[in-house]
Design a protein around this motif. Structure first.
Motif, PDB file in Angstrom:
ATOM      1  N   UNK A   1       0.840  -1.203   0.000  1.00 36.53           N
ATOM      2  CA  UNK A   1       0.000   0.000   0.000  1.00 36.53           C
ATOM      3  C   UNK A   1       0.872   1.248   0.000  1.00 36.53           C
ATOM      4  N   UNK A   2       1.917   1.237   0.820  1.00 31.28           N
ATOM      5  CA  UNK A   2       2.828   2.381   0.867  1.00 31.28           C
ATOM      6  C   UNK A   2       3.475   2.619  -0.485  1.00 31.28           C
ATOM      7  N   UNK A   3       3.909   1.549  -1.123  1.00 33.74           N
ATOM      8  CA  UNK A   3       4.541   1.680  -2.437  1.00 33.74           C
ATOM      9  C   UNK A   3       3.547   2.196  -3.481  1.00 33.74           C
ATOM     10  N   UNK A   4       2.323   1.722  -3.419  1.00 36.87           N
ATOM     11  CA  UNK A   4       1.313   2.154  -4.393  1.00 36.87           C
ATOM     12  C   UNK A   4       1.009   3.643  -4.238  1.00 36.87           C
ATOM     13  N   UNK A   5       0.908   4.096  -3.003  1.00 41.06           N
ATOM     14  CA  UNK A   5       0.571   5.493  -2.736  1.00 41.06           C
ATOM     15  C   UNK A   5       1.713   6.436  -3.125  1.00 41.06           C
ATOM     16  N   UNK A   6       2.953   6.000  -2.884  1.00 39.15           N
ATOM     17  CA  UNK A   6       4.102   6.899  -3.045  1.00 39.15           C
ATOM     18  C   UNK A   6       4.900   6.689  -4.325  1.00 39.15           C
ATOM     19  N   UNK A   7       4.664   5.621  -5.038  1.00 40.00           N
ATOM     20  CA  UNK A   7       5.452   5.318  -6.236  1.00 40.00           C
ATOM     21  C   UNK A   7       5.413   6.481  -7.228  1.00 40.00           C
ATOM     22  N   UNK A   8       6.606   6.889  -7.675  1.00 37.33           N
ATOM     23  CA  UNK A   8       6.726   7.981  -8.628  1.00 37.33           C
ATOM     24  C   UNK A   8       6.678   9.362  -8.010  1.00 37.33           C
ATOM     25  N   UNK A   9       6.456   9.438  -6.694  1.00 32.60           N
ATOM     26  CA  UNK A   9       6.352  10.737  -6.020  1.00 32.60           C
ATOM     27  C   UNK A   9       7.542  11.048  -5.125  1.00 32.60           C
TER      28      UNK A   9
END
Length: 271
Positions: A66-74
């Motif tokens: 979930x953390x990776x999905x929310x923050x990926x690319x940011x």
């Protein structure tokens, strides 16, 4: 204060972050610190996200995903890995996760300052800034006024210190003052202590009846270092009402060697 499980989780996340920072440039360490502070604010303000990242019922791998999905690319990979790793750990409460990310962000910025030999400067600047804020009632009230927006309070403090302090000092102070529920002067004092800890030192807040001489300062620092088994930095304030002697505070420990303190103890003993 963290419960045992949260303390263990923070310690583990800290070890991983320190290892990751050793492999990046100082500028990247600053970026990581700034991003972690921003993520901490987001997590703290978003209850649904905070719960999703820290709910012990959810499998650790799922929380990390979930953390990776929310923050990926940011954010950078170091920031992404730090948050994902933290989310996969066991926290006593979701608020502890947000607080831990805040601590990690601050420590990243302080490690960047340490690399460039600016950590002592940052510590001293934070201490002095804390004194300025505490001694200016109008300023402290303005900085803690929740009817003013965070941006407004950030601009107020930035305008006072911009160009006068290290960039790390400014970033830490502005972020802390505009987001913390603590009194602005107190939260800046905490940052000064955190900077000292990053350098392997403790801070002794000394209140003295008069100026300490050139010989008294190293003597007092040496005695306190022996007591607390660590190098000690003195931050000295003057209060003539003590009549003589000093009052020392190191963490939760308080040593009252002032004449006023001894007189007060004597009066209590005579009752």
């Amino acid at each position: 204060m963290y419960a045992a499980s949260s303390r263990e989780a923070l310690d583990g996340a800290r070890v991983e972050l320190e290892a990751a920072l050793r492999g990046v440039t100082t500028d990247d360490a600053v970026t990581t610190g700034e991003q972690l502070l921003s993520v901490a604010e987001t997590v703290s303000d978003n209850r649904a996200l905070r719960t999703a990242l820290a709910d012990s019922v959810t499998p650790p791998d799922t929380r990390a995903a979930i953390a990776r999905e929310v923050l990926s690319g940011k954010v950078t990979e170091v920031t992404l890995q730090t948050v994902a790793s933290a989310a996969a750990r066991h926290w006593s409460s979701d608020a502890d996760l947000a607080d831990a990310l805040l601590e990690l962000g601050r420590e990243s910025l302080l490690q960047a300052a340490k690399r460039e030999g600016r950590l002592d400067t940052v510590e001293e600047e934070l201490f002095r800034l804390g004194r300025v804020v505490k001694e200016n009632t109008e300023l402290e009230q303005a900085l803690s006024d929740r009817t003013r927006s965070q941006a407004d309070r950030a601009q107020l403090l930035s305008g006072l210190i911009d160009g006068k302090v290290d960039d790390v000092t400014k970033r830490l102070a502005v972020q802390a003052v505009t987001t913390s529920t603590e009194a602005p002067g107190d939260v800046i004092d905490e940052l000064s202590g955190l900077a000292a800890a990053a350098g392997g030192r403790k801070v002794a807040y000394v209140t003295s009846a008069g100026e300490l001489s050139g010989a008294e300062r190293p003597s007092l620092a040496g005695k306190l270092s022996a007591i607390f088994d660590a190098p000690v930095t003195l931050h000295v304030e003057i209060d003539p009402e003590l009549l003589g002697g000093v009052v020392v505070r190191v963490g939760d420990e308080r040593i009252d060697g002032s004449i006023a303190g001894k007189l007060a103890a004597l009066r209590r003993g005579m009752r």
